[in-house]
Design a protein around this motif. Structure first.
Motif, mmCIF file in Angstrom:
data_model
loop_
_atom_site.group_PDB
_atom_site.id
_atom_site.type_symbol
_atom_site.label_atom_id
_atom_site.label_comp_id
_atom_site.label_asym_id
_atom_site.label_seq_id
_atom_site.Cartn_x
_atom_site.Cartn_y
_atom_site.Cartn_z
ATOM 1 N N SER A 24 50.832 44.049 43.546
ATOM 2 C CA SER A 24 50.820 43.041 42.421
ATOM 3 C C SER A 24 49.904 43.774 41.491
ATOM 4 O O SER A 24 48.789 43.972 41.743
ATOM 5 N N TYR A 25 50.412 43.878 40.266
ATOM 6 C CA TYR A 25 49.708 44.207 39.258
ATOM 7 C C TYR A 25 49.027 43.264 38.481
ATOM 8 O O TYR A 25 49.133 42.095 38.453
ATOM 9 N N LEU A 51 49.311 47.755 35.301
ATOM 10 C CA LEU A 51 47.869 48.289 35.546
ATOM 11 C C LEU A 51 47.523 47.314 36.748
ATOM 12 O O LEU A 51 47.746 46.265 36.663
ATOM 13 N N TYR A 52 46.776 48.142 37.819
ATOM 14 C CA TYR A 52 46.273 47.511 38.845
ATOM 15 C C TYR A 52 44.594 47.415 38.841
ATOM 16 O O TYR A 52 44.045 47.963 38.196
ATOM 17 N N GLY A 53 44.246 46.734 39.790
ATOM 18 C CA GLY A 53 42.879 46.382 39.949
ATOM 19 C C GLY A 53 41.709 47.553 40.012
ATOM 20 O O GLY A 53 40.811 47.304 39.488
ATOM 21 N N ASN A 54 42.466 48.566 40.657
ATOM 22 C CA ASN A 54 41.558 49.684 41.083
ATOM 23 C C ASN A 54 41.379 50.915 39.993
ATOM 24 O O ASN A 54 41.201 51.766 39.988
ATOM 25 N N TYR A 83 36.777 50.594 30.532
ATOM 26 C CA TYR A 83 36.978 49.343 31.006
ATOM 27 C C TYR A 83 37.725 49.188 32.389
ATOM 28 O O TYR A 83 38.472 50.004 32.503
ATOM 29 N N SER A 84 37.054 48.609 33.294
ATOM 30 C CA SER A 84 37.703 48.426 34.599
ATOM 31 C C SER A 84 38.676 47.164 34.576
ATOM 32 O O SER A 84 38.383 46.074 33.956
ATOM 33 N N ILE A 85 39.970 47.515 35.090
ATOM 34 C CA ILE A 85 40.955 46.519 35.105
ATOM 35 C C ILE A 85 40.295 45.095 35.963
ATOM 36 O O ILE A 85 40.753 44.117 35.390
ATOM 37 N N ASP A 87 37.439 44.081 36.363
ATOM 38 C CA ASP A 87 36.376 43.531 35.517
ATOM 39 C C ASP A 87 37.085 42.801 34.338
ATOM 40 O O ASP A 87 36.966 41.468 34.427
ATOM 41 N N LEU A 88 38.153 43.422 33.639
ATOM 42 C CA LEU A 88 38.875 42.432 32.821
ATOM 43 C C LEU A 88 39.564 41.109 33.446
ATOM 44 O O LEU A 88 39.643 40.097 32.805
ATOM 45 N N LYS A 89 40.303 41.514 34.358
ATOM 46 C CA LYS A 89 40.868 40.550 35.210
ATOM 47 C C LYS A 89 40.028 39.114 35.675
ATOM 48 O O LYS A 89 40.224 37.933 35.333
ATOM 49 N N GLU A 90 38.620 39.423 35.929
ATOM 50 C CA GLU A 90 37.609 38.519 36.323
ATOM 51 C C GLU A 90 37.252 37.945 35.089
ATOM 52 O O GLU A 90 37.113 36.541 34.781
ATOM 53 N N LYS A 91 36.994 38.429 34.065
ATOM 54 C CA LYS A 91 36.697 37.821 32.794
ATOM 55 C C LYS A 91 37.602 37.052 32.022
ATOM 56 O O LYS A 91 37.426 36.074 31.457
ATOM 57 N N LEU A 92 38.935 37.368 32.180
ATOM 58 C CA LEU A 92 40.007 36.581 31.780
ATOM 59 C C LEU A 92 40.068 35.387 32.411
ATOM 60 O O LEU A 92 40.402 33.900 31.828
ATOM 61 N N ALA A 93 39.691 35.267 33.900
ATOM 62 C CA ALA A 93 39.931 34.002 34.778
ATOM 63 C C ALA A 93 38.824 33.236 34.205
ATOM 64 O O ALA A 93 39.101 31.992 34.384
ATOM 65 N N LYS A 94 37.782 33.819 33.975
ATOM 66 C CA LYS A 94 36.809 32.816 33.596
ATOM 67 C C LYS A 94 36.930 32.231 32.227
ATOM 68 O O LYS A 94 36.705 31.108 31.894
#
Length: 311
Positions: A24-25, A51-54, A83-85, A87-94
């Protein structure tokens, strides 16, 4: 013996399923101007890329990058850096948990002199749009991509539309085939033309080329527009069937609608891509990131009133 046979059968069934499952991307690239890269700076990002989490991405100076998650949230970056994908995913969730609006946005931008974030006035958004090329210009604005591009259609009946040209009441329309043989030459008052590959004079043609001119205003002529009949193109039909099988499109999720837009654009189905970008923008209720993505699409392919957003 029966037990081993069952185990072997399970292995045969499970392995293909494991291979078929795709990771899952986290995001897809929604819009990009300037040069942003991934894989240690070796490969440039392009619109629609997964783009993937790793993974990590690098945004260059004077660049703009917008990412969209599958649930419709967006990340907009105009500050150079790596930027780490994940990290961006976590910040968007927040940001989503704190947001009042339906589609959350996480913004990383340079600070203005007033020390406030100012992404909406970011001067880099429309500079050097990724994927755009230099083309000749014309005052005609069509729902198709002009010369040096092809417009493919999955249906045999195509409606070409253009914006009314100032001072023009009548349009001279000429359609030729790929051998420059004239199929149609007529004057019309309307700002739309239906080309039906099922009916004369287009029946049996795989491609036609359209040119429009103003009768009243001298020198006002459109660029050339190539239309490809892809209704029986097996490769595109197969790709479209696979896309539909792999993607469940929710009509109320702009990110899902963008999945269609990306597919259509990648396969040069520009009229359909245009409709999908417009629909995604409407469903997002004019969200800034979706608006920029729509404008970038117009600029990339010189469609419609793209000059308005280019500078």
């Amino acid at each position: 013996m029966k037990r081993y046979w069952l185990i072997s059968l399970l292995i045969v069934l499970i392995i293909p399923l494991a291979k078929a499952q795709k990771p899952s991307y986290a995001f897809r690239v929604l819009a990009s101007s300037g040069k942003s890269t991934f894989s240690g700076g070796k490969k440039q990002l392009y619109v629609g890329q997964r783009l993937y989490g790793n993974q990590k991405i690098k945004v260059g100076r004077q660049c703009y990058l917008s990412l969209v998650s599958r649930d419709g949230g967006t990340v907009q970056i105009s500050k150079s850096g790596e930027y780490s994908i994940q990290d961006l995913k976590e910040k968007l969730a927040k940001a989503k948990s704190n947001a009042a609006q339906r589609y959350a946005t996480y913004v990383i931008s340079e600070l203005t002199k007033a020390r406030v974030r100012n992404i909406n006035r970011n001067r880099y958004k429309y500079m050097n749009v990724t994927g755009s090329v230099k083309r000749a210009s014309s005052n005609f604005q069509l729902n198709l991509a002009p010369q040096n591009a092809v417009n493919k259609f999955l249906r045999k009946s195509v409606e070409v539309r253009w914006a009314a040209l100032k001072g023009t009441q009548t349009y001279k329309v000429v359609v030729t085939n790929e051998f420059d043989e004239k199929l149609l030459s007529k004057e019309i008052k309307d700002t739309a033309l239906v080309i039906d590959f099922n009916k004369p004079p287009y029946k049996g043609q795989g491609m036609c080329v359209l040119k429009i001119a103003s009768k009243e205003v001298a020198g006002q002529t459109s660029l050339l527009y190539s239309l490809i009949n892809a209704a029986e193109n097996k490769a595109i039909q197969r790709a479209f069937a696979d896309f539909k099988k792999e993607n469940t499109i929710a009509s109320d999720n702009p990110a899902d609608i963008l999945e269609e837009a990306f597919f259509y654009e990648e396969n040069e189905l520009f009229a359909k891509a245009l409709e999908s970008y417009q629909k995604a923008l409407k469903v997002s209720k004019g969200d800034e990131a979706y608006k920029v993505a729509y404008h970038h699409f117009l600029i990339r392919h010189a469609i419609g009133n793209y000059q308005k957003y280019k500078n």
